[in-house]
Scaffold this motif. Sequence first.
Motif, short mmCIF file in Angstrom:
data_model
loop_
_atom_site.label_atom_id
_atom_site.label_comp_id
_atom_site.label_asym_id
_atom_site.label_seq_id
_atom_site.Cartn_x
_atom_site.Cartn_y
_atom_site.Cartn_z
N VAL A 2 0.85 -1.18 0.00
CA VAL A 2 0.00 0.00 0.00
C VAL A 2 0.89 1.24 0.00
CG1 VAL A 2 -1.78 1.25 1.28
CG2 VAL A 2 -1.80 -1.23 1.25
N ARG A 4 1.37 5.50 0.46
CA ARG A 4 0.86 6.67 1.17
C ARG A 4 1.04 7.89 0.30
NH1 ARG A 4 3.94 5.93 6.83
NH2 ARG A 4 5.51 5.12 5.43
N TYR A 6 0.79 11.99 0.70
CA TYR A 6 0.62 13.02 1.72
C TYR A 6 1.50 14.23 1.41
CZ TYR A 6 5.11 11.43 3.55
OH TYR A 6 6.44 11.10 3.68
N GLU A 28 4.30 2.00 2.19
CA GLU A 28 4.36 1.68 3.61
C GLU A 28 5.30 0.50 3.80
OE1 GLU A 28 0.69 1.21 5.60
OE2 GLU A 28 -0.08 3.14 4.92
N TYR A 72 -3.64 2.72 -2.52
CA TYR A 72 -3.07 3.89 -1.87
C TYR A 72 -4.02 4.42 -0.81
CZ TYR A 72 -6.27 6.45 -4.91
OH TYR A 72 -7.40 6.90 -5.54
N GLN A 73 -3.45 5.23 0.08
CA GLN A 73 -4.21 5.98 1.08
C GLN A 73 -3.77 7.43 0.97
OE1 GLN A 73 -3.15 4.27 4.84
NE2 GLN A 73 -4.83 2.80 4.77
N PHE A 75 -3.55 11.04 2.79
CA PHE A 75 -3.59 11.72 4.08
C PHE A 75 -3.60 13.21 3.83
CE2 PHE A 75 -1.55 7.65 4.85
CZ PHE A 75 -2.27 7.19 5.94
#
Length: 102
Positions: A2, A4, A6, A28, A72-73, A75
């Motif tokens: 995954v 990130r 940001y 990550e 993906y995430q 933030f």
Amino acid sequence: MVARIYQPAKTAMQSGTAKTHLWLFEYEPEAAREIDPLMGWTSSGDMNGQIQLRFATKDEAVAYAEKHKIPYQVFEPQPRAARPKAYSDNFRSNRVDGNWTH
């Protein structure tokens, strides 16, 4: 694996906001770092931890992840708590904090 996406925060060592306007794309970590028994250095076998891509906007970073089918995430950046002040603000004529004399 995954990723990130940001915007980095301002560093504590500097008062400027350089390198905080770009969006970062990082993977990550897949495993914890290990301590080398001989030298005591920390190491990892995860090669994706060395990849860090910079994008001008969040949309570009998201488009890259979707194009390459990478989960993906995102933030969102936190707003700054206090507004930046200048030293000259102490001597303004319309100062709200009260009268200050020498």
